[in-house]
Design a protein around this motif. Structure first.
Motif, mmCIF file in Angstrom:
data_model
loop_
_atom_site.group_PDB
_atom_site.id
_atom_site.type_symbol
_atom_site.label_atom_id
_atom_site.label_comp_id
_atom_site.label_asym_id
_atom_site.label_seq_id
_atom_site.Cartn_x
_atom_site.Cartn_y
_atom_site.Cartn_z
ATOM 1 N N GLY A 11 0.199 -1.669 -0.338
ATOM 2 C CA GLY A 11 -0.427 -0.074 -0.263
ATOM 3 C C GLY A 11 0.269 1.413 0.218
ATOM 4 O O GLY A 11 0.679 2.373 -0.575
ATOM 5 N N TRP A 12 1.899 1.576 1.063
ATOM 6 C CA TRP A 12 2.891 2.781 0.619
ATOM 7 C C TRP A 12 3.551 2.976 -0.411
ATOM 8 O O TRP A 12 3.250 3.795 -0.708
ATOM 9 N N CYS A 14 2.097 2.291 -3.214
ATOM 10 C CA CYS A 14 1.285 2.506 -4.254
ATOM 11 C C CYS A 14 1.053 3.670 -3.805
ATOM 12 O O CYS A 14 1.106 5.101 -4.863
ATOM 13 N N THR A 15 0.836 4.462 -2.646
ATOM 14 C CA THR A 15 0.443 5.716 -2.946
ATOM 15 C C THR A 15 1.882 6.317 -3.163
ATOM 16 O O THR A 15 1.591 7.591 -3.674
ATOM 17 N N VAL A 19 1.038 10.084 -5.396
ATOM 18 C CA VAL A 19 2.074 11.100 -4.660
ATOM 19 C C VAL A 19 3.387 11.487 -5.808
ATOM 20 O O VAL A 19 3.601 12.749 -6.305
ATOM 21 N N SER A 56 -2.976 -0.217 -7.237
ATOM 22 C CA SER A 56 -3.814 -0.403 -5.967
ATOM 23 C C SER A 56 -5.586 -0.274 -6.162
ATOM 24 O O SER A 56 -6.007 -1.206 -5.407
#
Length: 86
Positions: A11-12, A14-15, A19, A56
């Motif tokens: 998840g981190w 993908c984030t 960003v 994601s």
């Protein structure tokens, strides 16, 4: 700190890709002069954001794009004729 978990990007990651991609596009359009290099830089940012977004969405659909299950499927699809040819 894992980059992949359960056959998908964590998840981190993908984030961070989303960003970072949006940030690169923003910096390109706001501060760089229009040229072919700034267009390529903006395209690179867009691609990063797209990869993060697709990963994601794959996580939500429980799809594993970075899994090695294709090797198992290839072994199951082999027939005896393929084994004799080897």
């Amino acid at each position: 700190m894992k980059f992949t978990e359960d056959g998908n990007l964590s998840g981190w990651v993908c984030t961070a890709l989303i960003v970072l991609g949006i940030g690169i596009c923003y910096v390109t359009f706001k501060f760089l002069t229009p040229s072919i290099w700034s267009a390529l830089f903006a395209l690179f940012g867009f691609v990063l954001a797209a990869v993060g977004g697709m990963c994601s969405r794959a996580r939500l659909a429980h799809i594993k794009p970075f899994d090695n299950s294709y090797k198992k499927a290839r072994k199951n699809c082999e027939t005896k004729g393929d084994e004799e040819d080897k």
